[in-house]
Each structure stands twice: as C-alpha cells, then as structure tokens.
Scaffold this motif. Sequence first.
Motif, PDB file in Angstrom:
ATOM      1  N   VAL A 186       0.842  -1.194   0.000  1.00 14.67           N
ATOM      2  CA  VAL A 186       0.000   0.000   0.000  1.00 14.67           C
ATOM      3  C   VAL A 186       0.883   1.251   0.000  1.00 14.67           C
ATOM      4  CG1 VAL A 186      -1.719   1.318   1.305  1.00 14.67           C
ATOM      5  CG2 VAL A 186      -1.933  -1.162   1.112  1.00 14.67           C
ATOM      6  N   GLU A 190       0.998   3.953  -2.939  1.00 16.47           N
ATOM      7  CA  GLU A 190       0.631   5.342  -2.600  1.00 16.47           C
ATOM      8  C   GLU A 190       1.699   6.311  -3.089  1.00 16.47           C
ATOM      9  OE1 GLU A 190      -0.819   5.714   1.510  1.00 16.47           O
ATOM     10  OE2 GLU A 190      -2.749   5.847   0.415  1.00 16.47           O
ATOM     11  N   HIS A 205      -6.923   0.440  -1.365  1.00 16.48           N
ATOM     12  CA  HIS A 205      -7.215   0.197   0.055  1.00 16.48           C
ATOM     13  C   HIS A 205      -8.134  -0.988   0.295  1.00 16.48           C
ATOM     14  CE1 HIS A 205      -4.833   3.506   1.486  1.00 16.48           C
ATOM     15  NE2 HIS A 205      -5.265   4.176   0.416  1.00 16.48           N
TER      16      HIS A 205
END
Length: 435
Positions: A186, A190, A205
């Motif tokens: 993640v 990101e 997510h």
Amino acid sequence: MSQDKNNKIVGLRGMNDVLPTDAHLWQHLEAAIEGLVRAYGYTQIRTPILEQTALFKRGIGEVTDIVEKEMYSFEDSLNGEQLTLRPEGTAAAVRAVIEHNLLYDGPKRLWYTGPMFRHERPQRGRYRQFHQLGIEALGFAGPDIDAEIILMCQRLWDDLGLVGVRLELNSLGQAAERHAHRQALVAYFENHKDQLDEDSQRRLHTNPLRILDTKNPALKTLVEDAPKLIDYLGAESLAHFEAVQSLLKANNVPFKINHRLVRGLDYYNLTVFEWVTDQLGAQGTIAGGGRYDPLIEQIGGKSAPACGWAMGMERVLELMKEQQVLPEVEATCDVYVLHQGGETLTTAMVSAERLRSVGIDVVLHCAPDGQAASFKSQMKKADNSGAALALIIGPDELAQNVVQLKNLRAQAPQEAIAIDQLVDVVIERLVSLDE
Ligand code: ATP
Ligand code: MG
C-alpha cells in the motif's frame, strides 16, 4: 434448459453423464488413485455431498469466488436449514475429523474422491458437477509432509503416463508476514499513485494484492518492482520453504517458484502449489493445494496443522485423451454362452451360473425380442463381446449331455465337452489362453 425442443427432459447444463464407452477410463483413473493412496498409507474418508452452508462460508472464506458466486445453496423446505452442495472436499473432511475426534491418537493421512458442485460458466475443463481426488494430511506441521503430498502428484502423473505437467510453488508465509507485506505494498503504490489507473486506485485500500494481477501493460514495471512477499517472510517460514524445495530436489521433482501463486481459498499459509499443463487451454491447472494450518481451528476444532491438495479428475482425463495414454477397452466377459431357447436356455443358464461361481465372467445370450436367434447371429455378438471362449448349447448337445466349446481368439476346432467337466475344462482353456 432442462427440456429440449421436442419436450424431452435433458440433463442439467455443465453436468455430464459418463457413458459406458467412457466408464473404463474413469475406472482406470480410479484404480491408479487407489494404488497411489495405498503406496503412501492414506486412508479413505467419505462425507455427505450436502452440508450446512455455514461450513463452507467458514471453511472456504466469505470473500472467495466459490462462496460469493459459485455455490449451489438452498433452503431445506422441511426445516428451513440453509444447505449447500459441496463445492470442494476439504471443509467437509475437516468437519468430520473434528466431529469424530479423529486426531485424538495422532495425525491422519486421508483421501477422498467424489462429485463437487460449482455454479460456473461451463466450458472445456470447467463443469458445474465435476469430480475431485482430495488428499488431506492433518496434524503434521513439518515440511516433510508438504513434500510428500507433492511427490504423490508426481507419482500419479508418472503412473498414468502423463508428461509435461509442471509444478509451480510458492510460500505465503504466515498471516503477520502477509500483513507486513500488504502494508508495504500500500505504501509503495501510494508513493506512485499518479501512475495507477482508476481500477488500481480503487483497489489500493480494498484489495491491494489484486493490483498485482492487473492486465494494464502501462503498470507492468510498477508492478514488477513492487515489494515481494518472499522478502517479508521470517526465518521460520523461509526455512520451511527451503526444506520443501530441497526434499523435492532430492527426489528429482522439478519446480518453478511463482511469486504470484496465491490460490483461491482464504485459509492457506506457507507452502502453496499448482500442477499445470499447456495442453488444456485456459483450464490448465489440474491440481492445486498447500498448507492450511489455520483451518481446523477456524472450523471449530482444536488447533492442528494441516495440508493437502485437490485434483480435477475431468481435467486429468482430458489430458490423458490429449496425450493418448488411454487404457485398452477391456472384454466384457471371459465366456459368451449361446443357446436355442427352451431346455437349452435352462442348461445354458445353469452352466453360466456354475462358471460365475468359480469367478469366471459370463454373458448369456439374450435376444432383444426374447426369441432365440440363429447361432450365426449369436456368434457375431460373442465375437464383439471380446470373450475368449464361446459355449454353444443346442438340442443336439443337450441330447448328448455335452456343450460345444469354441476358442474365439485362435483358429481351433470346436470341442465337445461333457457337461459335468465344463467348469474344469473352461478354467484350463482360460489359463492356457492367458499364457
Ligand atoms: P480454477 O482456477 O480453474 O477455477 P480453482 O482454483 O477454483 O480452479 P480448486 O478449488 O483449487 O480450483 O480445485 C482443485 C482442482 O479442481 C482444480 O485444479 C481443477 O483441476 C479442478 N476444478 C476446479 N473447478 C472445476 C470445475 N468447475 N470443473 C472441473 N474441474 C474443476
Ligand atoms: Mg475456480
């Protein structure tokens, strides 16, 4: 559609009849399976085809393809229970093991075969009723058993004469390790959010692992450079994985490590594997499995390690056809008995029963219209049956208390045999034909 245009009732889509012309292929595969499980000391477990829906929700996982969209579930109209036709065998086997406390005196090696049901779009190698061989080794924690169950697959391919079935291997580590990997994933995506497409942004997510499956070529390098689970495995998980690999190498079973291999079910940990072939198109996975240590506790038992695999029998049979490693069609009988009805039928039937009593397979001629046919047309049937011997009983034979014995495999004169010598002579002839 369960009715065709002529108002005939037909079978259900995606559910196949096995016709007599194919039954011997199934029997051949089943015999190979029985030899295999005996060679490794596995014992059979047989569970019902119907179980409570809750078992599969808990045992397979709510967010899997199977539970979300493939199960045949319905309410029992008599008592309102929610029931499901089993989509796989592991959950039921583990339920039975817990229910009957089978692990009380130590681990168990189990196997089963049988029909499974999944509401999928039918196509080659993908059916709504299909059959699996399942192997479950319950209560064993070490990498030796992971290697053993993989070796079993290799032996089955060898026994069946199949080639080119490749082993892909991965380790999923433990839940905490997967969690750390997921967080790193993640964070990584990101950092590169501007490069993600809309789909992947959405998944970031909810299910970041799915981004790794993207078909978008623009994301290829980004995905290739993403953190890999293997780098998040601790010493114990790595040691387990390496031990499995070295046992496979010691047994000359080649494999490819596939870091993308995750398997569809929720409960896997450590070793996962699939056996794949390029010869069956899109449905190229013929068996898959791995370790699922959390499962027994998940289903309500006392925590115990577990691993296993399941093989799709239809896909294996299709591969056998593709590679032409099929067994020969066996003769339907050893002896075919011809007669002329009336008293000769009585003697024929009594003789057939006497032969069957000593283990000889016999087909007694029986005409569709119930009338005795000519010996000539009966002899045609005898030839087609694959029998080694024909037994001929007409009125002349009856009068002399004999039967005529004819060798169907070789040119030899017919011989007249006294009725009370029949069993001994037939045994003798069959034995000498076998030599
Ligand atoms: P796939 O990715 O092909 O859908 P799966 O991951 O759903 O397979 P598993 O649940 O692991 O399959 O089942 C083990 C084996 O059972 C598969 O490798 C395959 O050989 C066979 N199998 C699964 N679903 C079907 C089906 N609908 N028809 C025929 N065989 C199947
Ligand atoms: Mg599937």
